[in-house]
Scaffold this active site. Structure first.
Site, PDB file in Angstrom:
ATOM      1  CB  SER A 185      46.760  30.677  31.561  1.00  0.00           C
ATOM      2  OG  SER A 185      47.370  31.929  31.526  1.00  0.00           O
ATOM      3  N   PRO A 232      33.838  39.799  44.896  1.00  0.00           N
ATOM      4  CG  PRO A 232      31.763  39.073  44.096  1.00  0.00           C
ATOM      5  CD  PRO A 232      32.556  40.315  44.417  1.00  0.00           C
ATOM      6  CB  ALA A 281      47.529  45.642  37.399  1.00  0.00           C
ATOM      7  CG  ASN A 282      46.844  40.282  34.667  1.00  0.00           C
ATOM      8  OD1 ASN A 282      47.049  40.714  33.530  1.00  0.00           O
ATOM      9  ND2 ASN A 282      45.723  39.676  34.989  1.00  0.00           N
TER      10      ASN A 282
END
EC number: 5.4.2.3
Length: 542
Positions: free
Chosen positions: A64, A498, A371-372
């Protein structure tokens, strides 16, 4: 199972001693030279998964948005969805088994998952444009073949295209033809039907500049261009002929650095967008007349699509339930706008596409975007049938027309997974039909200023969260500290979680001004450093 052949082939793809990898949301990812044995074993696993499900399974070789020297692999389940969680564990066990344990591990998986060895196995394969992908892809083929599985190698494809063909194959063509040509035809036909209804159609061309991250998106978009109407002119930048994949370009770069990619010249108010390296994410952006850069991320894409869907659903007059699914990273301003202005229900889930996808399946129409820029829309079978029936049989003209637009949208959207090409066409169609400029779209709401930080810790597992990762349960005292800090600023919130892949804790903060968001993020990072076992020097103010 022919254990002699397995032993012989496995020796050709030896596992480096002591290397352990974890199958996560994105499958396996690492430096390409560490992955040969993993690819061979994922070929084995895909054949087993195919036998267990009685369906074709996909294997995509890609990393990716990672740098070009990395690579990775993910498996695609029968309906084009991500691999089932129980099999993610098998994937991790198989990848990490030492050479002499391989046979035993495979036998255990077959027993646990009730795999019928006598059944046929069928695997679809795809890969991105990385220099290492062809050789690694061959290792997958070795794995499938040694277990007597059949494979079809699609060669160079985007990740969403592989998800699409797997779904088409397993629905016996109900979702479409399992070929790239079938994909281009289905999407372009739906797109043309939508554009025809646009108030400004025939008034000249719509230009869009696309940064393809020097990846597979450029090749496949060029292949698709002849299928698109001449009213839409896409200009491809970062096509992979000159520069390295994802280097200073692509959706991830633009989103993280909040600036345009290298290799794309922007003029004021031009619509531009970026794909990521395997074309499953998209973000839009433009430059205003004062030369300021404006990012339009996944939250604003979800908002545009939701506005359009809500209007159409109201017109067809059906009581179909629609919702938007977000993660804690969605800007608070977008959540407010969706809930208060649009009055669309919003649900927050844990980070990771599979959580969003799963939640979206609970509604008639589920819109989800991170959001990405990774996201899509899911329609329930019942909703789809209702819409298609109305488009055919509804007597009321306005209702029938609205149903037809919805039907074309269903065909244009790749419901298996986020798809940059499909999402781009959906956005272009909506902007055209609503007569919106990129500037007007951006003006729906103003993002709260925010800041993302990360803090190195000795062990990321000391942090445990609840409430869709918005509140920390451990270590003791951390959440109370965050609550106290948040109270100091207006329109503020902050959370910590995390990382899924490395020993770092990610921090997100938003507030009324950038200065306050930065200050809050820094204060929270100090709290994490002191209470959760920070490593190295304490975080410095921004």
């Amino acid at each position: 199972m022919d254990f002699e052949a397995l032993k012989k082939y496995s020796a050709l793809h030896p596992k480096p001693a002591g290397l352990t990898l974890q199958y996560g949301t994105a499958g396996f990812r690492s430096k390409a030279e560490q992955l040969d044995h993993v690819m061979f074993r994922m070929g084995l696993l895909a054949a087993l998964r195919s036998r267990a499900t009685g369906s074709t399974i996909g294997v995509m070789v890609t990393a990716s948005h990672n740098p070009e020297e990395d690579n990775g692999v993910k498996l695609v389940d029968p309906l084009g969805e991500m691999l089932h969680p129980s099999w993610e564990e098998y994937a991790t066990q198989l990848a990490n088994a030492e050479e002499q344990e391989l046979q035993k591990t495979l036998t255990e998986i077959c027993q646990k998952a009730a795999v019928n060895q006598q059944k046929d196995a069928s695997v679809f394969l795809g890969r991105d444009t990385r220099p290492s992908s062809k050789k690694l892809s061959q290792a997958v083929i070795d794995g499938v073949s040694v277990l007597g599985g059949q494979y079809h190698d699609y060669g160079l494809v985007t990740t969403p295209q592989l998800h699409y063909v797997v779904c088409c194959q397993n629905t016996r063509g109900q979702y479409g033809k399992p070929t790239l040509e079938g994909y281009y035809q289905k999407l372009s036909k739906a797109f043309m039907e939508l554009i025809k209804k646009s108030p400004g159609s025939g008034e000249g061309q719509r230009h869009l500049k696309i940064d393809c991250a020097n990846g597979i998106g450029a090749l496949k978009l060029s292949e698709m261009q002849p299928y698109l109407p001449k009213e839409v002119l896409v200009h491809i930048y970062n096509d992979g002929t000159k520069e390295k994949l994802n280097h200073l370009c692509g959706a991830d770069f633009v989103k993280v650095h909040q600036k345009p990619p290298k290799g794309l010249d922007m003029k004021p108010n031009e619509r531009c967008c970026s794909f990521d390296g395997d074309a499953d994410r998209i973000v839009y952006y433009y430059m205003d007349t004062a030369g300021h850069f404006h990012l339009i991320d996944g939250d604003k894409i979800a908002t545009l699509i939701s506005i359009f869907l809500k209007e159409l659903l109201a017109k067809v007059g059906q009581t179909l339930k629609m919702a938007v699914i977000q993660t804690a990273y969605a800007n608070g301003s977008s959540t407010r706008y969706l809930e208060e202005t649009l009055q669309v229900p919003v649900h927050c889930v844990k980070t990771g596409v599979k959580h969003l996808h799963h939640k979206a399946q609970e509604f008639d129409v589920g819109v989800y975007f991170e959001a990405n820029g990774h996201g899509t829309v899911l329609f329930s079978k019942a909703a789809e049938n209702t819409i298609r029936q109305l488009a055919k049989e509804e007597k009321d003209d306005a209702k029938r027309e609205a149903a037809k637009v919805l039907e074309n949208l269903i065909d244009l959207i790749n419901q298996t997974v986020g798809d940059a090409i499909s999402d781009m066409l959906v956005i272009e169609a909506i902007l055209s039909l609503k007569g919106l400029t990129v500037h007007q779209w951006d003006a729906f709401y103003t993002d709260f200023p925010n800041r993302l930080l990360k803090v190195q810790v000795a062990d990321r597992q000391v942090i445990d969260t609840t409430d869709a990762e918005r509140r920390a349960v451990t270590p003791p005292g951390l959440q109370e500290k965050i609550d106290a800090l948040v109270k100091k600023y207006k329109f503020s919130r902050a959370f910590v979680r995390p990382s899924g892949t490395e020993d770092v804790v990610r921090i997100y903060a938003e507030a009324d001004t950038q200065e306050n968001a930065d200050a809050l993020a820094h204060e929270v990072s100090l709290a994490v450093y002191h209470l959760a076992g920070g490593r190295g020097a304490p975080p410095q103010p921004l």
